[in-house]
Design a protein around this motif. Structure first.
Motif, PDB file in Angstrom:
ATOM      1  N   MET A 191     -28.289 -22.080 -29.053  1.00 48.51           N
ATOM      2  CA  MET A 191     -29.466 -22.907 -29.369  1.00 48.51           C
ATOM      3  C   MET A 191     -30.657 -22.000 -29.674  1.00 48.51           C
ATOM      4  O   MET A 191     -31.360 -21.575 -28.754  1.00 48.51           O
ATOM      5  CB  MET A 191     -29.803 -23.805 -28.175  1.00 48.51           C
ATOM      6  CG  MET A 191     -28.635 -24.596 -27.631  1.00 48.51           C
ATOM      7  SD  MET A 191     -28.248 -25.952 -28.725  1.00 48.51           S
ATOM      8  CE  MET A 191     -26.792 -26.599 -27.953  1.00 48.51           C
ATOM      9  N   ALA A 204     -32.972 -23.012 -31.964  1.00 48.64           N
ATOM     10  CA  ALA A 204     -34.046 -23.835 -32.551  1.00 48.64           C
ATOM     11  C   ALA A 204     -35.264 -23.907 -31.647  1.00 48.64           C
ATOM     12  O   ALA A 204     -35.151 -23.912 -30.420  1.00 48.64           O
ATOM     13  CB  ALA A 204     -33.521 -25.244 -32.825  1.00 48.64           C
ATOM     14  N   PHE A 210     -32.257 -19.577 -26.021  1.00 51.58           N
ATOM     15  CA  PHE A 210     -33.303 -18.598 -26.297  1.00 51.58           C
ATOM     16  C   PHE A 210     -34.532 -18.954 -25.459  1.00 51.58           C
ATOM     17  O   PHE A 210     -34.708 -20.116 -25.091  1.00 51.58           O
ATOM     18  CB  PHE A 210     -33.677 -18.622 -27.788  1.00 51.58           C
ATOM     19  CG  PHE A 210     -32.835 -17.691 -28.614  1.00 51.58           C
ATOM     20  CD1 PHE A 210     -31.470 -17.921 -28.752  1.00 51.58           C
ATOM     21  CD2 PHE A 210     -33.393 -16.590 -29.235  1.00 51.58           C
ATOM     22  CE1 PHE A 210     -30.678 -17.067 -29.501  1.00 51.58           C
ATOM     23  CE2 PHE A 210     -32.612 -15.723 -29.987  1.00 51.58           C
ATOM     24  CZ  PHE A 210     -31.263 -15.962 -30.121  1.00 51.58           C
ATOM     25  N   LYS A 220     -34.746 -20.443 -16.327  1.00 59.47           N
ATOM     26  CA  LYS A 220     -34.189 -21.258 -17.409  1.00 59.47           C
ATOM     27  C   LYS A 220     -32.668 -21.195 -17.421  1.00 59.47           C
ATOM     28  O   LYS A 220     -31.984 -22.192 -17.659  1.00 59.47           O
ATOM     29  CB  LYS A 220     -34.746 -20.726 -18.727  1.00 59.47           C
ATOM     30  CG  LYS A 220     -35.170 -21.799 -19.663  1.00 59.47           C
ATOM     31  CD  LYS A 220     -36.088 -21.283 -20.739  1.00 59.47           C
ATOM     32  CE  LYS A 220     -37.535 -21.566 -20.412  1.00 59.47           C
ATOM     33  NZ  LYS A 220     -38.450 -21.224 -21.462  1.00 59.47           N
ATOM     34  N   LYS A 266     -30.822 -24.701 -16.945  1.00 60.22           N
ATOM     35  CA  LYS A 266     -30.121 -25.258 -18.119  1.00 60.22           C
ATOM     36  C   LYS A 266     -28.625 -24.958 -18.085  1.00 60.22           C
ATOM     37  O   LYS A 266     -27.914 -25.271 -19.035  1.00 60.22           O
ATOM     38  CB  LYS A 266     -30.758 -24.730 -19.400  1.00 60.22           C
ATOM     39  CG  LYS A 266     -32.250 -25.018 -19.479  1.00 60.22           C
ATOM     40  CD  LYS A 266     -32.803 -24.909 -20.878  1.00 60.22           C
ATOM     41  CE  LYS A 266     -34.322 -25.073 -20.871  1.00 60.22           C
ATOM     42  NZ  LYS A 266     -34.856 -25.487 -22.151  1.00 60.22           N
TER      43      LYS A 266
HETATM   44  O1  C5P Z   1     -37.535 -24.740 -22.166  1.00 67.20           O
HETATM   45  P1  C5P Z   1     -37.691 -23.961 -23.422  1.00 67.20           P
HETATM   46  O2  C5P Z   1     -38.122 -24.833 -24.580  1.00 67.20           O
HETATM   47  O3  C5P Z   1     -38.551 -22.756 -23.301  1.00 67.20           O
HETATM   48  O4  C5P Z   1     -36.215 -23.428 -23.723  1.00 67.20           O
HETATM   49  C1  C5P Z   1     -35.881 -22.816 -24.911  1.00 67.20           C
HETATM   50  C2  C5P Z   1     -34.412 -23.022 -25.180  1.00 67.20           C
HETATM   51  O5  C5P Z   1     -34.086 -24.394 -25.043  1.00 67.20           O
HETATM   52  C3  C5P Z   1     -34.010 -22.690 -26.599  1.00 67.20           C
HETATM   53  O6  C5P Z   1     -32.676 -22.252 -26.606  1.00 67.20           O
HETATM   54  C4  C5P Z   1     -34.162 -24.012 -27.314  1.00 67.20           C
HETATM   55  O7  C5P Z   1     -33.357 -24.089 -28.481  1.00 67.20           O
HETATM   56  C5  C5P Z   1     -33.718 -24.985 -26.266  1.00 67.20           C
HETATM   57  N1  C5P Z   1     -34.375 -26.315 -26.328  1.00 67.20           N
HETATM   58  C6  C5P Z   1     -33.643 -27.423 -26.624  1.00 67.20           C
HETATM   59  N2  C5P Z   1     -34.228 -28.664 -26.643  1.00 67.20           N
HETATM   60  C7  C5P Z   1     -35.531 -28.801 -26.369  1.00 67.20           C
HETATM   61  C8  C5P Z   1     -36.311 -27.686 -26.058  1.00 67.20           C
HETATM   62  C9  C5P Z   1     -35.699 -26.447 -26.047  1.00 67.20           C
HETATM   63  O8  C5P Z   1     -32.433 -27.284 -26.883  1.00 67.20           O
HETATM   64  N3  C5P Z   1     -36.075 -30.007 -26.400  1.00 67.20           N
END
Ligand code: C5P
Length: 396
Positions: free
Chosen positions: A273, A275, A323, A337, A341
């Motif tokens: 991920m 994005a 990321f 994180k 996650k």
């Molecule tokens: O919590 P944070 O946004 O800092 O985490 C970043 C990571 O979480 C990245 O890998 C990003 O692609 C993913 N992300 C996600 N969905 C979101 C926010 C972040 O998959 N709504």
């Protein structure tokens, strides 16, 4: 690795570096590759077709018809090759390749070839740094061609700078690495998110962010070159990428991205991920363009799903990579994180480093895993992508 049975077609253009191609052909033949050569009319002024024919042990072609007026079949040549290498690639041929001109045998072969294409440019430094050459090379990279960058040094003009064709030994190693890599992730399915998301406010406006998608696209390319079947779920970006192993699914909003990830997650082996997903979206999208009437405009925002976190809850056999972009207590936050996650790796970008983060061609990352933290120096995003793919191969 021996190149036994590998079929390599070399397209030689009319540049002084053509004199090095016989050495490359010898190197390939010594490593058991089958080699055929196609040349432009000006290339034969620089290196003799006879030399290349003797070394490649095959007929060298440079015209549409032979002396008996028989067609030199470029379609057959293109289909024969496992790899087509254009070296040296002159500014003119690069431009023709980028625009689909096909007025000689080398160019028609390029257009009809279905195999991966490598391009090793060679020209004087000002030609190499000219915006039109840069754009043309970018275009070839977007076509999925592999660019073997020119190196710096003394040029035929006497000037010193970037524009020398990479040395035959290095070109040989690039081809060898390509054949070695393309099996490493064969049969594996990799899901990648990339770019920003756009969250609609009204029919003409949105919230967005500065993500360009470069990192995610670079990972997709390296994964695909390593033989993986890649699904790239991309937010709105200006990048283009064509690769037979990559399917690009374009989305705009976080909710659309979430739906596509959810649809493809269970069947993937690895999810990455990258994005920059918007954390919030407007609760209501205005049906009409919002008029500027009041001094203060209140927009109510609602939280988007955290795609990475949701997939962390669902994961079974998958390797899950996220990321993190942090501005303070970077490692500590990335570690949090990782746990929150349920990821196997968090790639930590630091904005403190010049040349790292959004829009740059380079990035500086740390790998944060349950085992600890591994630091990497500032490098090209394509090289960071290789480090991530190596991590995947070691940990899958
Ligand atoms: O919590 P944070 O946004 O800092 O985490 C970043 C990571 O979480 C990245 O890998 C990003 O692609 C993913 N992300 C996600 N969905 C979101 C926010 C972040 O998959 N709504």
């Amino acid at each position: 690795m021996s190149l036994a049975g590998k079929k390599i077609l070399i397209g030689v253009c009319g540049g002084i570096a053509a004199y090095k191609i016989p050495l490359l052909v010898r190197l390939l033949k010594k490593n058991k590759a089958e080699v055929r050569v196609v040349m432009t009319a000006s290339a034969i002024e620089f290196v003799s077709p006879l030399t290349l024919s003797v070394l490649s042990e095959s007929k060298v072609l440079y015209e549409f018809q032979d002396e008996k007026h028989q067609w030199n079949n470029h379609v057959e040549l293109g289909l024969w090759a496992d790899v087509f290498l254009v070296a040296p690639a002159t500014a003119k041929t690069i431009s023709a390749m980028a625009h689909g001109y096909a007025d000689n045998l080398l160019l028609t072969t390029y257009l009809s070839a279905r195999c991966p294409v490598f391009v090793a440019p060679a020209m004087d430094l000002d030609m190499y740094s000219h915006l039109s050459t840069k754009k043309n090379l970018e275009k070839l990279a977007q076509f999925g061609n592999h660019i073997i960058e020119s190196t710096e040094g003394e040029l035929a003009s006497g000037l010193v700078g970037k524009g020398r064709m990479e040395e035959p030994e290095k070109i040989f190693l690039s081809l060898q690495k390509f054949f070695e890599n393309k099996e490493r992730l064969k049969g594996k399915k990799i899901l990648i998110t990339a770019g920003p998301t756009h969250e609609k406010i009204d029919p003409v406006r949105f919230f967005g962010n500065h993500s360009t998608g470069k990192m995610g696209y670079a990972i997709a390319k390296v994964a695909a070159d390593n033989g993986a079947e890649v699904k790239l779920i991309s937010g709105p970006v200006h990048l283009k990428l064509e690769h037979k192993n990559i399917e690009i699914i374009s989305v705009e909003s976080a909710l659309q991205m979430y739906d596509e990830v959810e649809r493809n997650f269970d069947s993937c082996d690895v999810a990455i991920m990258t994005a920059a997903v918007a954390d919030y979206r407007p609760e209501q999208v205005a049906a009409q363009k919002i008029k500027k009437e009041d001094e203060l405009l209140n927009l109510k925002l609602i939280k988007n799903p955290d795609i990475l976190k949701e997939m962390g809850k669902r994961k079974k056999h998958q390797l899950l990579i996220g990321f993190a972009l942090e501005t303070q207590n970077a490692v500590e936050n990335a570690q949090k994180k990782l746990t929150k996650k349920n990821a196997d790796l968090i790639v930590l970008n630091s904005l403190e480093n010049q040349g790292a983060g959004f829009a740059h061609a380079t990035n500086q990352v740390d790998f944060v895993t349950p085992e600890g933290v591994q630091h990497f120096d500032l490098k090209l995003k394509s090289e960071v992508a290789e480090d991530i793919i190596n991590f995947i191969i070691e940990n899958m």
